[in-house]
Scaffold this active site. Structure first.
Site, PDB file in Angstrom:
ATOM      1  N   ARG A 169      15.063-106.197  -5.416  1.00 26.79           N
ATOM      2  CA  ARG A 169      15.667-107.476  -5.802  1.00 26.79           C
ATOM      3  C   ARG A 169      15.036-108.561  -4.950  1.00 26.79           C
ATOM      4  O   ARG A 169      14.881-108.403  -3.733  1.00 26.79           O
ATOM      5  CB  ARG A 169      17.181-107.467  -5.582  1.00 26.79           C
ATOM      6  N   HIS A 209      17.293-109.112 -15.164  1.00 26.79           N
ATOM      7  CA  HIS A 209      18.083-108.115 -14.430  1.00 26.79           C
ATOM      8  C   HIS A 209      18.315-106.946 -15.393  1.00 26.79           C
ATOM      9  O   HIS A 209      19.414-106.735 -15.892  1.00 26.79           O
ATOM     10  CB  HIS A 209      19.409-108.744 -14.000  1.00 26.79           C
ATOM     11  N   LYS A 220       7.618-110.297   9.950  1.00 25.99           N
ATOM     12  CA  LYS A 220       6.374-110.391  10.724  1.00 25.99           C
ATOM     13  C   LYS A 220       5.236-110.972   9.893  1.00 25.99           C
ATOM     14  O   LYS A 220       4.118-111.101  10.379  1.00 25.99           O
ATOM     15  CB  LYS A 220       5.979-108.999  11.223  1.00 25.99           C
ATOM     16  N   ARG A 265      27.222-105.074  -5.515  1.00 28.41           N
ATOM     17  CA  ARG A 265      27.334-104.136  -6.630  1.00 28.41           C
ATOM     18  C   ARG A 265      26.026-103.425  -6.958  1.00 28.41           C
ATOM     19  O   ARG A 265      25.994-102.196  -7.097  1.00 28.41           O
ATOM     20  CB  ARG A 265      27.838-104.860  -7.893  1.00 28.41           C
ATOM     21  N   THR A 266      24.939-104.168  -7.097  1.00 24.20           N
ATOM     22  CA  THR A 266      23.697-103.545  -7.553  1.00 24.20           C
ATOM     23  C   THR A 266      23.161-102.557  -6.519  1.00 24.20           C
ATOM     24  O   THR A 266      22.774-101.438  -6.863  1.00 24.20           O
ATOM     25  CB  THR A 266      22.631-104.618  -7.866  1.00 24.20           C
TER      26      THR A 266
END
Length: 306
Positions: free
Chosen positions: A104, A132, A83, A54-55
């Site tokens: 995120r 959030h 890496k 969703r986000t």
């Protein structure tokens, strides 16, 4: 002005600045076509170090509907992180390609670290169990859309209150409005963290803690459900024991006010029975759509393109 600002925690914006974003979102909802070229030529980088549907889709869709473009990754193993590149260096590099970074990350504080190393706005799309803030903007827009106010409300939050970053952000932000009363509904093991309740006590915000959903239901203007998050548990046994502690059913909905709304940040697992979806008070899928408009407004404000 919000141009070039970062959004790391829900308290980064004043209530007046939040209102700016919500008012712009209302304008976009009323006439989305008028904003279809607002971000033409702008690039949003979405750096998702943990899974999201969703986000990430919401931000990508928001930027594309504004006429801008997106780049990024949804699996850190496909980036230079694999890496050994540091988060700070990743941010500095990506900032050379983009006008705005959305991140995120499973570790608290990562978005803040990135914001200290770049010259473009950074939006926290969720950092561990911490905050959030764009889900909070989504939630505020949804509440205002259906209840026509953000004050004088009794709000029940139910489920995983210990690890639920969406709930922590919402309660922290919503408690700044007038005459808010909270009901924290959870098993003891998943109760609201003390840093949240201590802040509420210090500011004189009313709240009650209970493990009885049915008893709380008749008093609520809003019921905000959340899933028990498997990924936050160390013990699978503990997760299995608590995952079905609360399930909202059509029978329980009979206890609620006729104008109460049910919200959920999604994804749903089994904490809301599918039979509730047909109840007009269930607004969680509409909440997703409103979240896209909230993010469109936020992107415009941070880029100063209005």
């Amino acid at each position: 002005m919000l141009k070039d600002r970062h959004l790391i925690a829900p308290t980064d914006f004043t209530l007046e600045e939040i209102d700016e974003v919500l008012c712009l979102a209302d304008k976009i909802i009323a006439d989305p076509q008028s904003f279809s070229n607002a971000c033409r030529g702008k690039v949003l980088a979405s750096l998702f170090y943990e899974p999201s549907t969703r986000t990430k889709f919401s931000f990508d869709s928001a930027m594309m509907r504004l006429g801008g473009s997106t780049l990024g990754f949804s699996d850190p193993n496909t980036s230079s992180v694999a890496k050994g590149e540091t988060v700070a260096d990743s941010a500095r590099t990506v900032a050379q390609y983009s006008d705005l970074i959305v991140v995120r990350h499973p570790k608290e504080g990562t978005a803040k670290l990135m914001s200290q190393n770049v010259n473009c706005p950074v939006i926290n799309a969720g950092d561990g169990g911490h905050h959030h803030p764009t889900q909070t903007l989504t939630d505020l827009l949804t509440i205002r859309h259906y209840k026509h106010r953000l004050s004088d409300l009794t709000v029940g939050v139910c489920g995983d209150l210990k690890f639920g970053r969406t709930i922590h952000s919402l309660v922290t932000c919503l408690s700044r409005y007038k005459n808010l009363n909270f009901r924290f509904i959870s098993p003891v093991e998943l109760s609201m963290p003390s840093y949240v309740t201590s802040e509420l006590k210090a500011r004189g915000v009313e709240f009650e803690q209970t493990s009885n959903l049915e008893a709380a239901m008749p008093k609520l203007d809003i019921l905000y459900m959340s899933r028990v998050q498997r990924e936050r548990f160390i013990s699978e046994e503990e997760y299995m024991r608590l995952k079905d502690f609360f399930v909202l059913t059509a029978e329980k909905m009979k206890l609620a006010k006729n104008d109460m709304i049910v919200m959920h940040p999604l994804p749903r697992v089994n904490e809301i029975a599918t039979e509730v979806d047909n109840d007009p008070r269930a607004v969680y899928f509409e909440q997703v759509r409103l979240g896209m408009y909230a993010r469109m407004a936020l992107i415009m404000k941070l880029l100063g393109v209005e």
